[in-house]
Write a protein that holds these residues in place. Structure first.
Motif, PDB file in Angstrom:
ATOM      1  N   GLN A   1      54.968   7.552  64.040  1.00  0.00           N
ATOM      2  CA  GLN A   1      55.027   9.279  64.654  1.00  0.00           C
ATOM      3  C   GLN A   1      56.618   9.467  64.313  1.00  0.00           C
ATOM      4  O   GLN A   1      57.715  10.549  64.920  1.00  0.00           O
ATOM      5  CB  GLN A   1      54.794  10.051  65.724  1.00  0.00           C
ATOM      6  CG  GLN A   1      53.617  10.701  65.984  1.00  0.00           C
ATOM      7  CD  GLN A   1      53.071  11.624  66.915  1.00  0.00           C
ATOM      8  OE1 GLN A   1      53.532  12.646  66.803  1.00  0.00           O
ATOM      9  NE2 GLN A   1      51.835  10.955  68.086  1.00  0.00           N
ATOM     10  N   ASP A   2      57.477   8.159  63.973  1.00  0.00           N
ATOM     11  CA  ASP A   2      58.774   7.981  63.921  1.00  0.00           C
ATOM     12  C   ASP A   2      59.236   8.702  62.689  1.00  0.00           C
ATOM     13  O   ASP A   2      59.225   8.355  61.697  1.00  0.00           O
ATOM     14  CB  ASP A   2      59.217   6.367  64.089  1.00  0.00           C
ATOM     15  CG  ASP A   2      61.136   5.843  64.375  1.00  0.00           C
ATOM     16  OD1 ASP A   2      61.223   6.760  63.823  1.00  0.00           O
ATOM     17  OD2 ASP A   2      60.707   4.798  65.113  1.00  0.00           O
ATOM     18  N   GLU A   3      59.909   9.632  63.191  1.00  0.00           N
ATOM     19  CA  GLU A   3      60.181  10.174  61.509  1.00  0.00           C
ATOM     20  C   GLU A   3      61.562   9.749  60.868  1.00  0.00           C
ATOM     21  O   GLU A   3      61.211   9.499  59.419  1.00  0.00           O
ATOM     22  CB  GLU A   3      60.887  11.532  62.111  1.00  0.00           C
ATOM     23  CG  GLU A   3      60.148  12.861  62.556  1.00  0.00           C
ATOM     24  CD  GLU A   3      60.337  13.978  62.294  1.00  0.00           C
ATOM     25  OE1 GLU A   3      61.890  14.508  62.169  1.00  0.00           O
ATOM     26  OE2 GLU A   3      60.637  15.328  63.396  1.00  0.00           O
ATOM     27  N   LYS A   4      61.931   8.503  61.362  1.00  0.00           N
ATOM     28  CA  LYS A   4      63.127   7.789  60.544  1.00  0.00           C
ATOM     29  C   LYS A   4      62.450   6.636  59.866  1.00  0.00           C
ATOM     30  O   LYS A   4      62.733   6.561  58.540  1.00  0.00           O
ATOM     31  CB  LYS A   4      64.312   7.358  61.744  1.00  0.00           C
ATOM     32  CG  LYS A   4      64.846   6.563  60.660  1.00  0.00           C
ATOM     33  CD  LYS A   4      66.003   5.757  61.184  1.00  0.00           C
ATOM     34  CE  LYS A   4      67.663   5.154  60.883  1.00  0.00           C
ATOM     35  NZ  LYS A   4      69.038   4.752  61.798  1.00  0.00           N
ATOM     36  N   ARG A   5      61.099   6.640  60.309  1.00  0.00           N
ATOM     37  CA  ARG A   5      60.493   5.298  59.676  1.00  0.00           C
ATOM     38  C   ARG A   5      60.206   6.004  58.526  1.00  0.00           C
ATOM     39  O   ARG A   5      59.366   5.400  58.061  1.00  0.00           O
ATOM     40  CB  ARG A   5      59.783   4.387  60.781  1.00  0.00           C
ATOM     41  CG  ARG A   5      58.689   3.734  60.430  1.00  0.00           C
ATOM     42  CD  ARG A   5      59.515   1.987  59.740  1.00  0.00           C
ATOM     43  NE  ARG A   5      58.668   1.172  59.239  1.00  0.00           N
ATOM     44  CZ  ARG A   5      58.774   0.620  58.899  1.00  0.00           C
ATOM     45  NH1 ARG A   5      60.141  -0.053  57.966  1.00  0.00           N
ATOM     46  NH2 ARG A   5      58.144  -0.877  58.626  1.00  0.00           N
TER      47      ARG A   5
END
Length: 435
Positions: free
Chosen positions: A307-311
């Protein structure tokens, strides 16, 4: 508390008010658990037949995969036609394929007949292959026409690359029956139809248990209950242990999507079609143009929900540039994930679980046509109209592997990715030798 996450669809959704949680003890003909597309479709079919319906959800209407997917409404099931034929025989496979087409028509006709706003239908889908496979695609085209009276357009390499300007794709098939659209607005439109027809929808009302006695059922939330003659479980990939043996029959599988910035004239240097696009890999890239000049791009599957948007943005940017290196430098405006319910046999669970207990779930990433027809089939059964649910008899509640299930699924997926890479590399080498 389950609620809407930040994605393209929530940024462009129709106005909506929060619905109250269930309170007190109420009665209905049918209680439906889960207000995603399956639950909404089932409720609308039942309300249209004069049944009283209470629809419960742990979060908001269509907050899960139903409201944040790729938006493709296409023929077929998550399992392929040939595998269905092998398991069920040709007559049943043909009947199931016909059901899948009916599911597409349900969505299209509901939008048109009920004038649902904001659904943004665009026709057409290109299915492309990432290695030389024209002969097999033409055989598939001919089989679909001969066995199912379903007609696909074959696209050779030149035709594909005129529309999709990349060396990654070779041949393709074009489906003009399918379309892509705004799935969240469709679900919100269905919710409005249900309520105007007398159905009740309660958000933030997670089911905690169902008690059955003397042909009646009582569905409990933390502080309220529904007494009913029938219960329909539509839990999707977010269902928990409270769903019992049903939860032990599917795996929650995560998939990911991003929305690019406005690309302007750059987009035509890569994608020159309004068709939705999907490739033939086991965890395919799938994408389409939205807002005129942005790519909504999805892909990858995992058994853990990143859920890490940047990743996520970086991972899917890499996927985009692998296909369209000419878009180097693009920026991602939004990135999000969603959980799908997958059965091991890759077909949905549609049918009875016991007297007055039904399931309509586990659509395996192919739910935008199959959930609507699943809802219709269950409504027909409850109302005594048909037994079309028997077409799914070969696909029961197969154990998902328990605690080892996710690890096994991830291992299988890794092996399939290696097979994809091998086929693509071999095809590219052959193309180089020919040139």
């Amino acid at each position: 508390m389950y609620t809407y996450n930040n994605n393209y669809y929530t940024a462009t959704m129709q106005p909506v008010t929060e619905r109250p949680a269930l309170s007190g003890d109420v009665q209905a003909d049918v209680c439906i658990i889960g207000a995603g597309l399956a639950g909404l479709s089932t409720a609308w079919e039942l309300v249209s037949r004069g049944k009283s319906v209470v629809l419960l959800d742990a979060g908001r209407v269509a907050w899960g995969a139903s409201g944040r997917n790729g938006g493709f409404v296409l023929q077929g099931w998550s399992e392929g036609v040939s595998a269905i034929e092998q398991r069920c025989g040709k007559p049943t496979a043909a009947a199931l394929f016909k059901l899948s087409l009916e599911g597409v028509d349900i969505v299209r006709d509901t939008i048109a007949d009920q004038q649902l706003p904001g659904c943004a239908i665009t026709s057409g889908k290109m299915s492309v292959v990432r290695y030389e496979d024209g002969d097999n695609l033409q055989r598939l085209r001919d089989k679909m026409a001969a066995d199912f009276d379903f007609h696909l357009e074959y696209l050779d390499r030149q035709a594909v690359r005129a529309k999709l300007k990349t060396e990654r794709y070779f041949q393709g098939l074009r489906d003009t029956h399918g379309f892509h659209f705004h799935p969240l607005n469709y679900c919100l439109g269905l919710a409005g139809l249900i309520e105007r027809g007398g159905g009740r929808i309660h958000e933030h009302s997670p089911m905690v248990r169902v008690d059955s006695r003397d042909g009646r059922h009582r569905v409990f939330t933390d502080q309220a209950s529904v007494d009913c003659g029938n219960v329909v479980y539509c839990c999707g990939g977010y269902g928990g242990p409270e769903f019992g043996k049903l939860r032990r029959a599917f795996l929650p599988i995560a998939t990911y999507a991003v929305l690019t910035e406005h690309l302007g004239a750059r987009l035509a240097d890569a994608v020159a079609t309004t068709d939705a696009v999907g490739d033939n890999r086991r965890a395919s890239d799938y994408y389409r143009i939205v807002d005129g000049d942005r790519l909504l791009w999805g892909g990858r599957i995992t058994t853990h929900n990143l859920q890490d948007e940047k990743r996520l943005g970086q991972l899917l940017t890499d996927d985009i540039l692998d296909v369209y290196p000419q878009l180097r430098g693009i920026k991602i405006d939004k990135a999000w994930s969603g959980l799908m319910g997958y059965a091991r046999h890759k077909m949905p669970h549609i049918g009875p679980l016991g007297k007055g207990l039904w399931t309509c779930t586990s659509f395996g990433g192919h739910g935008m046509n199959t959930a609507p027809i699943g809802g219709r089939v269950i409504a027909e059964a409850i109302c005594g109209e048909t037994d079309r649910y028997r077409l799914f008899d070969a696909y029961g509640l197969q154990w998902n592997g328990g605690p080892l299930g996710p690890a096994a699924a991830q291992t299988v997926y890794a092996g399939l990715k290696m097979m994809d890479k091998f086929q693509e590399t071999r095809s590219q080498r052959r193309a180089m030798h020919k040139n």
